[in-house]
Structures are given as C-alpha cells and as structure tokens.
Design a protein around this motif. Structure first.
Motif, short mmCIF file in Angstrom:
data_model
loop_
_atom_site.label_atom_id
_atom_site.label_comp_id
_atom_site.label_asym_id
_atom_site.label_seq_id
_atom_site.Cartn_x
_atom_site.Cartn_y
_atom_site.Cartn_z
N PRO A 1 0.82 -1.22 0.00
CA PRO A 1 0.00 0.00 0.00
C PRO A 1 0.85 1.27 0.00
O PRO A 1 1.06 1.90 1.04
CB PRO A 1 -0.81 -0.12 1.29
N LEU B 1 -2.32 3.43 8.31
CA LEU B 1 -2.42 2.03 7.88
C LEU B 1 -1.37 1.69 6.82
O LEU B 1 -0.81 0.58 6.82
CB LEU B 1 -3.82 1.76 7.33
N ALA B 2 -1.09 2.63 5.93
CA ALA B 2 -0.06 2.38 4.92
C ALA B 2 1.29 2.16 5.56
O ALA B 2 2.07 1.30 5.13
CB ALA B 2 0.00 3.55 3.94
N THR C 1 -2.11 -5.61 -0.95
CA THR C 1 -2.88 -4.58 -0.26
C THR C 1 -4.13 -5.13 0.42
O THR C 1 -4.95 -4.37 0.90
CB THR C 1 -3.30 -3.49 -1.25
N TYR D 1 -4.30 -4.18 4.09
CA TYR D 1 -4.53 -2.74 4.18
C TYR D 1 -6.01 -2.42 3.95
O TYR D 1 -6.63 -1.65 4.70
CB TYR D 1 -3.66 -2.03 3.15
#
Length: 404
Positions: free
Chosen positions: A213, A359-360, A369, A372
């Motif tokens: 991500p 979150l990334a 991803t 994520y």
C-alpha cells in the motif's frame, strides 16, 4: 485480441513506431493505406466521391486525382466533412475486417492519423500517441519533406492540437530526440506492457499487483485517466450500463492514494451485471472471483442488499478496479456519498488521509494490499458512516438519478 490505437501529429514519427511494432509481431492496420484502397477504381468509395464532387476529380486511368480533390475540400470544413463521411466509415469497416481475421491472441495496431479528431479512442484497449514539440515537427517538415513554411504550418493547424492529442493518450512515446531513443521506448512498451496485456486478455486474467500500500500525492491526471477508461467501459456495453462514476481515493482532489483508479459501473440489476461480465472482460477488465459483496453498513444490515461484482485490469500498466453495483443499492449509494463527502468537507478529508497514512505505514512492505483494505473497513462503518450521514442530511445530498 489486444486492440491498440496509434496516432500522432504530422512529422511526429508515428510511421517509425508502426513499423517497429510490426517488426515485434503486431498486426498492423494502416488507415492511410486503407483510405487509398477504399477509393480504388471500381470501389463504392470512388463511385460516391465522383457522385458528390464530380468527374473532374478523376485522373488518368479513372483513378482518383488526390491533389484535385484536396484542392476542393482544403479550407472548406463542410466539404471536408462530406468527404470524411464517405471515406471514414469504409476505412473503419475494412480495418474491422482485418482485425477480425487476426489470431485471438494478437496485438492489433491501428495506425490512425486522425484518431483524436474522429473520436475513436474508446474503441481501443490503449491509445498510443507519438509526440514531439511543434517546432521540432515543423523543422522536420521543412528539412525532410521539402514543404514551405506556410504549407507546413497549415498542415499543423489542420490537425488536433498537441494538448488535445496528449489528453487522449494512455501511452506517450517521446520523439523529441533521436530515432534510437524512440525505438527503445517502443521495445520496452512491447515487452513490459503490450505482450503481457495481450496474454492476460486472451487468458481472461487480471494483471498481477505485487506492490504494497504505497500512497502517492494526488495527481490531477487521475481524473483524466478515469474519464478515458470510463468511456471505454460505456462503449463496451451501452445497453447494459446506466453510468460510470469515478469513485475511491483517486477521485478526491488533494487526497494521497494508491495509484489505482476505482470506477463504479451502475447497472439496473444483477442479471445485467452477469450479462456485462464477458463484455468487460473483452474490454480488458476480467472478473475477480470471490468478491461479490461489500461490508454492510448500519443503515442496511441485510448482506443481500450489498451484492456487487468486481472486475480489474488485464493491463499491467494501469491498475483499475471496476465495481459493478445495482443503481440505488446501498453499496452504490455509499460509494458516491463517501466520495462527495470527502470532496466537500476538508475536515473529513484530513481525517481519512491520516487514517490511510497510518495504515499504509503499518502494512508497508507487505506482499499486497489485502490487509490494508481489510483494516480500513471498521473505520468506514464506525467513523465515516455516522459523520457522512450527518453531512448528507445537512447538505440534502442526493445521489444521481439514471434512466434505464
């Protein structure tokens, strides 16, 4: 098969690119050559041109006198439109026949000088534009084609502007330098994008996404890319699609996002979504199996109301998610409301941007991803939903209404 539209202004180097792609294995359809073919003696095209412009346009042996015809239409938009109305449909029909005869896994390149002017971009999986600055092209016309300055400038002015042509490009090949530099770009494009794209298209599989991500600063060209892809989707199935909307993070100016274009396709019902699936696959967006619903929100807890179909890009050069949802369904409404809330409310934009960044960072370096995306879901329900619902009531927000 993979259908490529190739264009570029006069003296841009388009013919060099066309020849190189043919050398690498593409099936080449040359619109200029076809334009000559469809007006050969005995053809429907020549008969109609003579009927419209008179027998004076015929030269020796009953062949079309192109300079004579050109003198009749150059500088006269109305007469040029009449001529184009005769020739262009015949060229397109012949090009379609050649493409249809190509192998199913072929890369078919249509070399079309007036692709932008005739609005054909949405007919192709990708549009390639060979580009060079206008002063460079002008110099080439003077030095290599023996044209006068006035004639060269007139030819340039008669074509689409450089800006309009670049706006239609999925891929820009820079020919402001030497030929070797241009050929190297073509070779990389062939190996890294066109061949894998054709393979994925023939196999009905999406392109691999192996990056984590990674958020990028907002890019203004995301909107233009979404517009081009939306036009292709709409053209793929005009009788089934009610609308295509740019949604998700790349649709919100100022928001950092993964470089993935999210589009929402509105359909009347799930039966239409099923009928649409093979058409989207043929357009370069095969179905993603195993994802057939969104996470229900408090306003509509019944999971059956949140059904959708997901498609994704076969093109390795442009990640795209296509969310097919029934118009009026809770999931369709949520996607549009969330986008418009973020666009309208700077506090909401900052709140979501901070959540995405956190979150990334947490999932940086992961193989994909999925984690994520899953980690964002509770935020959408617990934080975003109450606030965006209050915003919608306050602003009297309403989703668009489509006529089927």
């Amino acid at each position: 098969m993979l259908k490529i539209g190739l264009t570029g202004g006069i003296a841009s180097g388009k013919s060099v690119v066309a020849s190189r792609l043919q050398e690498r294995g593409a099936v080449l359809v040359d619109a200029d050559a076809l334009a000559r073919e469809v007006v050969e003696p005995g053809t429907e095209g020549l008969t109609r041109i003579v009927a419209e412009f008179g027998k004076d346009v015929l030269g020796a042996g009953g062949r079309l006198d192109r300079p004579k015809l050109g003198s009749l239409v150059f500088g006269d938009p109305a007469r040029l439109a009449v001529l184009n109305g005769i020739v262009h449909p015949l060229v397109r029909a012949r090009a379609a026949a050649i493409a249809a005869a190509a192998p199913t896994d072929a890369v078919v390149v249509q070399d079309i000088p007036l692709l932008v002017e005739t609005g054909q971009g949405s007919s192709f999986h990708l549009v390639l534009v060979v580009d060079a600055p206008e002063d460079t092209r002008l110099q080439r016309m003077l030095e290599h084609r023996g044209m006068t300055d006035e004639a060269a400038r007139s030819r340039l002015a008669a074509q689409a502007t450089r800006e309009d042509r670049l706006a239609e490009a999925d891929v820009v090949l820079d020919n402001s330098g030497n030929i070797q530099h241009l050929l190297e770009q073509v070779d990389r494009l062939w190996e890294d994008r066109l061949v894998p794209f054709a393979h994925n298209l023939a196999a009905g599989t999406r392109a691999a996404r192996d990056s984590g991500p990674v958020l990028e600063p907002y890019r203004r060209d995301w909107a233009r890319q979404a517009e081009r892809i939306s036009a292709r989707l709409a053209a793929a199935a005009p009788g089934l699609i009610l609308a295509v909307d740019h949604i998700g993070s790349t649709s919100v100016p100022g928001l950092a996002a993964k470089d993935v274009i999210d589009l929402q396709v509105a359909v009347p019902d799930l039966e239409a979504a099923a009928a649409l699936a093979p058409l989207l696959a043929a357009a370069g967006f095969p179905a993603v199996r195993g994802i057939e619903s969104d996470t229900p929100k408090p306003n509509a807890p019944d999971p059956t109301q949140w059904q959708k179909r997901l498609h994704a890009n076969a093109d390795p050069g442009r990640p795209v998610n296509v969310h097919v949802r029934v118009a009026g369904s809770p999931g369709w409404r949520y996607a549009l409301m969330f986008r418009d809330w973020l666009r309208d409310n700077s506090s909401a934009l900052r709140l979501y941007a901070a959540h995405k960044a956190e979150l990334a960072a947490r999932f940086a370096g992961s193989a994909g991803t999925t984690e994520y995306a899953e980690a964002k879901e509770p935020w959408f329900t617990d934080v975003a939903w109450p606030q965006m619902s209050a915003w919608a009531r306050q602003t009297k927000w309403a989703p668009p209404s489509y006529e089927s």
